[in-house]
Design an enzyme around this catalytic site. Structure first.
Site, PDB file in Angstrom:
ATOM      1  N   ASP A  35       0.835  -1.207   0.000  1.00  0.00           N
ATOM      2  CA  ASP A  35       0.000   0.000   0.000  1.00  0.00           C
ATOM      3  C   ASP A  35       0.868   1.255   0.000  1.00  0.00           C
ATOM      4  OD1 ASP A  35      -2.026   1.875   0.381  1.00  0.00           O
ATOM      5  OD2 ASP A  35      -3.101   0.607   1.789  1.00  0.00           O
ATOM      6  N   ASP A  36       0.710   2.098  -1.026  1.00  0.00           N
ATOM      7  CA  ASP A  36       1.423   3.386  -1.106  1.00  0.00           C
ATOM      8  C   ASP A  36       2.937   3.226  -1.253  1.00  0.00           C
ATOM      9  OD1 ASP A  36      -1.028   4.577  -0.836  1.00  0.00           O
ATOM     10  OD2 ASP A  36      -0.541   5.725   0.955  1.00  0.00           O
TER      11      ASP A  36
ATOM     12  N   CYS B   6      -6.220   4.266  -3.495  1.00  0.00           N
ATOM     13  CA  CYS B   6      -6.411   2.894  -3.016  1.00  0.00           C
ATOM     14  C   CYS B   6      -7.659   2.198  -3.540  1.00  0.00           C
ATOM     15  CB  CYS B   6      -6.476   2.895  -1.491  1.00  0.00           C
ATOM     16  SG  CYS B   6      -5.039   3.577  -0.643  1.00  0.00           S
TER      17      CYS B   6
ATOM     18  N   LYS C 165      -6.136  -5.508   4.231  1.00  0.00           N
ATOM     19  CA  LYS C 165      -6.990  -4.339   3.997  1.00  0.00           C
ATOM     20  C   LYS C 165      -8.016  -4.590   2.892  1.00  0.00           C
ATOM     21  CE  LYS C 165      -6.441   0.431   2.280  1.00  0.00           C
ATOM     22  NZ  LYS C 165      -5.504   1.568   2.191  1.00  0.00           N
TER      23      LYS C 165
ATOM     24  N   HIS D 296     -11.254  -2.199   2.110  1.00  0.00           N
ATOM     25  CA  HIS D 296     -11.414  -0.847   1.555  1.00  0.00           C
ATOM     26  C   HIS D 296     -12.343  -0.780   0.343  1.00  0.00           C
ATOM     27  CE1 HIS D 296      -9.174   3.254   0.956  1.00  0.00           C
ATOM     28  NE2 HIS D 296     -10.362   3.375   1.540  1.00  0.00           N
TER      29      HIS D 296
ATOM     30  N   HIS E 185       1.388   2.279   3.951  1.00  0.00           N
ATOM     31  CA  HIS E 185       0.416   3.359   4.153  1.00  0.00           C
ATOM     32  C   HIS E 185       0.528   3.881   5.579  1.00  0.00           C
ATOM     33  CE1 HIS E 185      -3.503   5.393   4.315  1.00  0.00           C
ATOM     34  NE2 HIS E 185      -3.688   5.135   3.019  1.00  0.00           N
TER      35      HIS E 185
ATOM     36  N   ASP F 158      -0.598  -0.470  -4.921  1.00  0.00           N
ATOM     37  CA  ASP F 158      -1.935  -0.010  -5.329  1.00  0.00           C
ATOM     38  C   ASP F 158      -1.892   1.364  -5.984  1.00  0.00           C
ATOM     39  OD1 ASP F 158      -1.312   1.340  -2.981  1.00  0.00           O
ATOM     40  OD2 ASP F 158      -3.330   1.218  -2.158  1.00  0.00           O
ATOM     41  N   ASN F 159      -0.818   2.095  -5.760  1.00  0.00           N
ATOM     42  CA  ASN F 159      -0.625   3.403  -6.396  1.00  0.00           C
ATOM     43  C   ASN F 159       0.781   3.871  -6.072  1.00  0.00           C
ATOM     44  OD1 ASN F 159      -2.961   4.070  -3.949  1.00  0.00           O
ATOM     45  ND2 ASN F 159      -0.897   4.879  -3.670  1.00  0.00           N
TER      46      ASN F 159
ATOM     47  N   LYS G 247       1.274   9.843  -5.241  1.00  0.00           N
ATOM     48  CA  LYS G 247      -0.072   9.340  -4.990  1.00  0.00           C
ATOM     49  C   LYS G 247      -1.104  10.448  -5.151  1.00  0.00           C
ATOM     50  CE  LYS G 247      -2.954   7.629  -1.197  1.00  0.00           C
ATOM     51  NZ  LYS G 247      -2.987   7.096   0.173  1.00  0.00           N
TER      52      LYS G 247
END
Length: 510
Positions: free
Chosen positions: A34-35, A73, A127, A129, A223, A286-287, A308
């Site tokens: 994540d991130d 996300c 996660k 989301h 994240h 995810d990004n 992001k």
């Protein structure tokens, strides 16, 4: 504290691998970071934060050089699991905060649902989301046999509480950790990344290998968590990076190091269980990474532009690879265009299954491309178009309508620039005679020769710019309207025994 993983190459030399998996279909593991910053992994030239386990998998698999995600996300996760574009799903405008009463549409079929029909045991860790206001939107109602993790956007790494993101009131602080549909309150003090890593290993070691295995391991790392200290890691990892003087960057490095160790443990479990020989392991962010304090974090996408939540390369060009003994073309880099929505049709192709013909997938089957390095069926990527901002890439060219009020530049993270003498990204030269990219007109870049988006060549190719803008607008005209709904105070944990829950169900979990 979790066990430290031996380097995978040593494990392979030590362990005699026997194929005990009786399933004919390959196991599938999808790991989401994540991130993650583009340049924070060694296989992209990062040399400040060691990521030996991730790098070993990448370098002995296929590194995806032209791989793109959504810029935030929720849209990325929805696209990965459905094979559809976020704009086809009505998820193009923002992320789903825990008090928002909407989610990924129940009319959409998710990857675990397809895999269950093919005989797979399906599990999720981490996660979600993608909606939580009623239980029908949560993981075990969307095709997963089990879920251990959280439903919302983020939690504190030790207490596993979420503060609600859209509400400053203490009414919105509550636990968000689930064991299927049971509140998991017994893990306070256990570090989230290690907790998820251990659960993933347990699932592998306990799996009945008469059935093929699917694991969606969606880590929160790297994240941010919640205030007042959003970046947390065990002290021994913080000490490991004492040479980084900037506190935020040091904490980010420690968080990433924990993540890398969990992936080493995951790989070791696959090897010791005998599942490694018949497993497809996919790794994706995810990004792009949030930089320079944006989103309370300190990733590095250098030398890519932006971060992001932007449509610049730093926001949408992702770190990704596929690793498997089943690959015919390992230890290579794929330079073919790929989008996160491609994973679903690619996985289905890899396991020998066909998708329904009545669904308008944005994703395309990349399995032949990955296996034989043949031309990709993907010619374009529409990054997004909402609120007048968006981007489309076609072949070598990218048109972008920008800009956010900030984060449009280039950000060497706290003066950190990789010292690798052979940088993964070579930016090319700046042409000072070309106009700067502004919000007044669409901008055009040759991403192949100018991956750092230095030179706006829209004035040199007006017809191409016009054609790309028309394609972008046409896709937007056909998009589903955003599903967004306003925050509902009835969701707040103060009304539900201090935890987040499926608050709009007649009998929410209390």
């Amino acid at each position: 504290m979790m066990s430290k993983s031996l380097p995978v190459v040593i494990l392979l030399a030590m362990i005699h691998i026997s194929v005990t998996n009786a399933a004919t279909k390959p196991n599938v593991i999808v790991v989401v970071a994540d991130d993650l910053g583009y340049t924070d992994v060694g296989f992209h030239g990062g040399d400040q934060i060691p990521t030996p386990n991730i790098d070993w998998l990448a370098k002995n698999g296929i590194i995806l050089d032209r791989y793109y995600t959504a810029k935030i996300c929720t849209p990325s996760r929805a696209s990965l699991l459905t094979g559809r574009h976020p704009m086809q799903l009505g998820l193009q405008s923002s992320v789903i905060f825990p008090s928002l009463p909407y989610g990924l549409g129940l009319n959409e079929t998710l990857l675990p649902q397809y895999l269950k029909k093919s005989g797979y045991s399906t599990h999720m860790v981490g996660k979600w989301h993608l909606g939580m206001f009623t239980r029908n939107y949560t993981p075990t109602y969307r095709g997963f046999d089990s879920h251990f993790g959280f439903w919302s956007d983020k939690t504190d790494y030790f207490s596993h509480e979420n503060s609600g993101s859209v509400a400053a009131s203490s009414n919105a602080i509550g636990l968000d950790l689930w064991e299927n549909m049971t509140v998991a309150s017994q893990y306070n003090g256990s570090y989230g990344t290690e907790l998820f890593g251990k659960r993933a290993v347990d699932l592998i070691l306990k799996h009945d290998q008469s059935k093929p295995f699917f694991l969606y391991l969606a880590h929160q790392a790297v994240h941010n968590g919640i205030s007042p200290q959003p970046l947390k890691a065990p002290q021994e990892y913080l000490d490991k990076f004492s040479f980084i003087t900037h506190d935020g960057r040091r904490r980010y490095a420690a968080m990433l190091s924990v993540l890398d160790d969990t992936i080493g443990n995951l790989t070791s479990a696959l090897i010791s269980s005998g599942m490694y020989e018949n497993t497809l392991l996919i790794f994706t962010t995810d990004n792009g990474g949030p930089v320079d304090g944006f989103s309370m974090n300190y990733a590095s996408n250098w030398p890519l532009r932006g971060c992001k939540a932007t449509n610049w390369e730093g926001g949408v060009r992702g770190a990704a690879f596929i690793h498997s003994r089943l690959l015919k073309n390992p230890r290579t880099t794929s330079h073919h265009l790929m989008h996160i929505s491609d994973w679903l049709p690619t996985i289905m192709s890899a396991i020998g299954e066909k998708l329904p013909t009545d669904i308008d997938y944005y994703g395309v089957d990349q399995w032949p491309t990955l296996q034989y390095d043949v031309a990709s069926p993907r010619k374009e990527v529409i990054h997004n178009y909402y609120g007048g901002l968006g981007a489309i890439q076609y072949g070598d060219y990218k048109l972008i309508k920008c800009c956010m009020t900030s984060m449009n530049g280039w950000y060497p993270e706290q003066k950190y620039v990789p010292t690798n003498q052979n940088p993964y990204i070579s930016c090319g030269e700046r042409n000072s005679s070309l106009p700067a990219c502004t919000k007044d007109k669409p901008c055009l870049f040759d991403i192949q020769s100018d991956p750092c988006e230095y030179n706006n060549i829209a004035s040199l190719k007006p017809e191409l710019s016009k054609w790309l803008l028309e394609k972008l607008e046409a896709f937007a005209d056909a998009a589903q309207p955003p599903r967004n709904k306003p925050s509902d105070p009835a969701a707040f944990p103060s009304l539900h025994n201090n935890h987040w829950t499926d608050w709009l169900d007649p009998e929410p979990v209390e």
